[in-house]
Scaffold this motif. Structure first.
Motif, PDB file in Angstrom:
ATOM      1  N   LEU A  39       1.342  -3.844   7.248  1.00  0.00           N
ATOM      2  CA  LEU A  39       1.307  -2.622   6.433  1.00  0.00           C
ATOM      3  C   LEU A  39       2.582  -2.472   5.613  1.00  0.00           C
ATOM      4  N   HIS A  40       2.758  -3.360   4.647  1.00  0.00           N
ATOM      5  CA  HIS A  40       3.888  -3.270   3.737  1.00  0.00           C
ATOM      6  C   HIS A  40       3.765  -2.008   2.883  1.00  0.00           C
ATOM      7  N   GLY A  41       4.879  -1.617   2.255  1.00  0.00           N
ATOM      8  CA  GLY A  41       4.904  -0.383   1.482  1.00  0.00           C
ATOM      9  C   GLY A  41       3.835  -0.323   0.415  1.00  0.00           C
ATOM     10  N   LYS A  42       3.664  -1.424  -0.319  1.00  0.00           N
ATOM     11  CA  LYS A  42       2.687  -1.438  -1.405  1.00  0.00           C
ATOM     12  C   LYS A  42       1.269  -1.265  -0.861  1.00  0.00           C
ATOM     13  N   LYS A  43       0.971  -1.901   0.276  1.00  0.00           N
ATOM     14  CA  LYS A  43      -0.365  -1.788   0.869  1.00  0.00           C
ATOM     15  C   LYS A  43      -0.606  -0.362   1.363  1.00  0.00           C
ATOM     16  N   MET A  44       0.413   0.247   1.974  1.00  0.00           N
ATOM     17  CA  MET A  44       0.271   1.632   2.421  1.00  0.00           C
ATOM     18  C   MET A  44       0.060   2.558   1.231  1.00  0.00           C
TER      19      MET A  44
END
Length: 405
Positions: A39-44
């Motif tokens: 759950l990287h920042g961009k995916k979140m």
């Protein structure tokens, strides 16, 4: 791709306002991706944005199911093998760097506000400031503002420029249960990031402190506050034409004066008790009182703005209602009334994502001349069409045969 024929802008074009380069840059310069495998920042960011648009009521289960769906993965280019559980999402919301989402919001607000025309921002930047509370599921909060019932609540103090939300502060500490504490904090934080602003802050009766008004004036913060009636003051000078008082519609100007206000100074007596001694504050304010000639109801306004006419002051205050409409929109259409996370960090992440979604939706709404509900519904429909088109391509088909433009 399905596009409503009467639309000037599509969801795909609106999403292009989210700068991919900014997401990547912030992922590299913040701690948003520390200790995260999936759950990287961009995916979140994309997961939360998608779910806010596509669901009537958000939950961590909804986020889990959405991330694990083939449609979401196809739309945002994720690998089919990527999976998450609800517990992982819950933990990620509680620990992810909320400043990542705040920075995305502020960068996007800066870009959008530069597009305002002079007629839209009027003579001044009128910033409506008010708070709304969320009590749904708050009884489970570890930290929150205690209610008399024993349950807890969270307070969001928003700034709204009449078109888009320009700031928010999240309060869970007990001292912010009073607007006398929450609103000044929200206003001071807003002015700090807008150095050299020409804002006038429009505030309801929640803030009445003479000391706070004095502090605002000392910091050159312009305000118009609806005052409680019959507060004590000393008149220094009147601007009212008694023989020919200003009238418009059902209103009549009763008073327009330069005044000094009184406040209670806390005094500690010999017994250790605090009582308040009345004290006049030497700062000069302007008091405007208007009266409705049909109902005989008076409205009192206090301001440190002496250049505006009395009618302009009352007209500007009336624009405060815009923030009430915005609150209703955020709660009814974007789920703000329900907390997805019970952790303050997670709450901050969700409120910034909700504000980002609101900006995109308001741009979509305004460009296409739609109502709030219609705009939200059509965005959800366009999202599903975008997913369907990608899945058709993956299956070796031609989406143009399905979506007639």
């Amino acid at each position: 791709m399905s596009v409503f024929k009467d639309h000037k802008i599509s969801l795909k074009q609106v999403l292009e306002f989210v700068p991919e380069a900014l997401l990547s840059h912030l992922s590299a310069t913040t701690k948003v991706d520390y200790y995260s495998k999936v759950l990287h920042g961009k995916k979140m960011f994309y997961l939360l944005l998608f779910c806010i648009f596509d669901n009537e009521k958000l939950s961590q289960r909804t986020l889990e199911d959405t991330f694990n769906s083939s449609g979401f993965k196809a739309l945002f280019g994720l690998g089919e093998e990527e999976k998450v559980r609800r517990s992982s999402i819950s933990e990620r919301l509680s620990k992810i760097d909320s400043h990542y989402f705040k920075e995305i919001y502020e960068q996007m607000y800066g870009r959008f506000s530069e597009l305002y025309s002079k007629s839209e921002i009027e003579k001044y930047n009128l910033i409506r400031v008010d708070s709304t509370i969320v009590a749904d599921t708050c009884n489970k909060l570890k930290e929150g503002i205690d209610q008399k019932s024993g349950k807890k609540l969270v307070k969001f103090s928003f700034s709204f420029d009449g078109i888009l939300p320009s700031g928010v502060e999240v309060f869970t500490a007990q001292k912010y249960s009073s607007e006398e504490s929450a609103l000044p904090q929200a206003i001071l934080k807003h002015t700090l990031k807008e150095i050299g602003h020409d804002n006038i802050y429009i505030i309801d009766r929640g803030l009445q402190s003479t000391r706070t008004m004095k502090e605002f004036d000392e910091q050159s913060i312009k305000f118009i506050i609806r005052s409680k009636e019959n507060r004590k003051f000393e008149e220094i000078e009147t601007y009212l034409d008694v023989e020919n008082p200003l009238k418009w519609e059902d209103w009549r100007l009763v008073k327009d004066s330069k005044v000094k206000l009184f406040t209670g100074k806390p005094i500690l007596n010999k017994r250790g008790n605090i009582h308040h001694r009345e004290e006049k504050v030497e700062t000069e304010f302007r008091l405007v009182i208007i009266k409705n000639e049909k109902t005989n109801k008076e409205f009192w306004f206090l301001t440190n703005e002496f250049e505006l006419s009395a009618k302009e002051i009352t007209d500007y205050y009336r624009k405060r209602w815009d923030i009430e409409v915005f609150f209703r929109f955020m709660k009814q259409e974007l789920n703000l009334s329900h907390l997805v996370s019970l952790n303050k960090n997670g709450i901050e992440v969700m409120v910034y994502m909700t504000m980002i979604a609101s900006m995109l939706l308001l741009i979509y709404k305004k460009a296409n001349n739609l109502g709030y509900k219609t705009a939200k519904r059509r965005i959800a429909m366009e999202l599903r069409d975008m997913i369907t088109a990608i899945l058709i391509i993956f299956a070796g088909g031609n989406p143009d045969k399905v979506f007639k433009t």
